[in-house]
Design an enzyme around this catalytic site. Structure first.
Site, short mmCIF file in Angstrom:
data_model
loop_
_atom_site.label_atom_id
_atom_site.label_comp_id
_atom_site.label_asym_id
_atom_site.label_seq_id
_atom_site.Cartn_x
_atom_site.Cartn_y
_atom_site.Cartn_z
N ARG A 20 38.98 64.42 58.90
CA ARG A 20 39.79 65.50 58.35
C ARG A 20 39.05 66.83 58.48
O ARG A 20 37.92 66.98 58.01
CB ARG A 20 40.10 65.25 56.87
CG ARG A 20 41.03 66.29 56.23
CD ARG A 20 41.12 66.15 54.71
NE ARG A 20 41.56 64.83 54.30
CZ ARG A 20 42.85 64.46 54.21
NH1 ARG A 20 43.79 65.33 54.51
NH2 ARG A 20 43.16 63.23 53.82
N GLU A 43 41.50 57.31 61.77
CA GLU A 43 42.65 58.13 61.39
C GLU A 43 42.29 59.60 61.51
O GLU A 43 41.24 60.02 61.04
CB GLU A 43 43.05 57.80 59.95
CG GLU A 43 43.99 58.78 59.28
CD GLU A 43 44.07 58.57 57.77
OE1 GLU A 43 44.47 59.52 57.06
OE2 GLU A 43 43.73 57.46 57.29
N THR A 72 47.91 61.73 56.58
CA THR A 72 48.59 62.83 55.90
C THR A 72 49.95 63.08 56.54
O THR A 72 50.34 64.21 56.82
CB THR A 72 47.72 64.11 55.89
OG1 THR A 72 46.38 63.77 55.57
CG2 THR A 72 48.22 65.10 54.83
N LYS A 132 48.19 52.10 50.43
CA LYS A 132 46.92 52.80 50.28
C LYS A 132 46.83 53.29 48.84
O LYS A 132 47.58 54.19 48.43
CB LYS A 132 46.86 54.00 51.25
CG LYS A 132 45.59 54.81 51.13
CD LYS A 132 45.64 56.06 51.99
CE LYS A 132 46.41 57.18 51.32
NZ LYS A 132 46.25 58.47 52.02
N GLY A 181 36.47 58.19 54.11
CA GLY A 181 36.36 59.52 54.68
C GLY A 181 34.94 60.05 54.63
O GLY A 181 34.10 59.74 55.47
#
Length: 225
Positions: A20, A43, A72, A132, A181
């Site tokens: 991200r 991802e 997202t 999730k 993440g």
């Protein structure tokens, strides 16, 4: 569209590494380092600049070494963008039945974000492949265990706060997959181009999973998707 997600690969190592807010070169280097460390599912969140281009690039660079998906995903338009970019799965932050239906219609596994038991059941009934649980760190492994009591049919993927140290605890509580993440793609490490650290951290996560699996043996929760 046919499901191109490699389920065998994911079931062997059910960890989703989340990229991200990185530039395309940073994401590329970080992803390759993580794959070198054993990670097989990545991802890219759509609130990252040029996310679609990053997904396309990772698909090209990683080839059959990893599942590459979009995170997202908040609208049907996002689903369409993910499909055009070549994503093989999508992840949502919330329960949106229209988004889940669009993802499944496109042949993509949908990992839908939820927090409460009601949201988890709603996501499952809407067709989510997996739920999730986000943000998992707020309530921890005990919450996963409690939700699994009445909703054992729903595969849960805690995301947010999963670390090398607590992955086994989440697994014992009933989690069958994990979204990771910052503990893997640490921003400072990425900014410093410390790719060897990311590769080593991916190996630590993979080892934590294997050790947990070996410890639980036949008592390990099964992924039913």
């Amino acid at each position: 569209m046919q499901d191109r997600f490699d389920w065998d690969r994911f079931q062997r190592l059910p960890l989703v590494g989340i990229l991200r807010g990185f530039t395309a070169p940073q994401a590329s280097q970080a992803a390759r380092a993580a794959v070198d460390g054993g990670l097989t599912t990545i991802e890219v969140t759509l609130n990252t600049a040029e996310a679609a281009e990053q997904i396309e690039r990772l698909q090209s660079e990683l080839g059959n070494a990893a599942n590459v998906g979009a995170g997202t995903v908040c609208s049907v338009e996002d689903v369409e963008l993910a499909v055009r970019s070549g994503a093989t799965f999508i992840v949502t932050p919330v329960v949106d039945a229209e988004v889940i239906a669009a993802g499944r219609s496109a042949g993509l596994p949908v990992f839908a974000g939820a927090m409460t038991p009601s949201e988890s059941l709603a996501a499952w009934r809407a067709g989510a492949t997996m739920v999730k649980v986000f943000p998992a760190e707020i309530l921890g492994p005990a919450y996963i265990r409690a939700v699994r009591g009445p909703l054992s049919q729903i595969p849960l993927m805690p995301t947010g706060g999963v670390s090398v140290e607590n992955l086994a605890e989440y697994h014992r509580a009933g989690a069958v997959a994990f979204g990771i993440g910052g503990p893997l793609f640490d921003k400072q490490r990425v900014m410093a181009a410390d790719w060897s650290w990311i590769a080593a951290q991916a190996r630590r996560f993979a080892e934590a999973w294997e050790e947990s699996l070996a410890t639980l043996g036949d008592a390990a929760p099964a992924m039913k998707v």
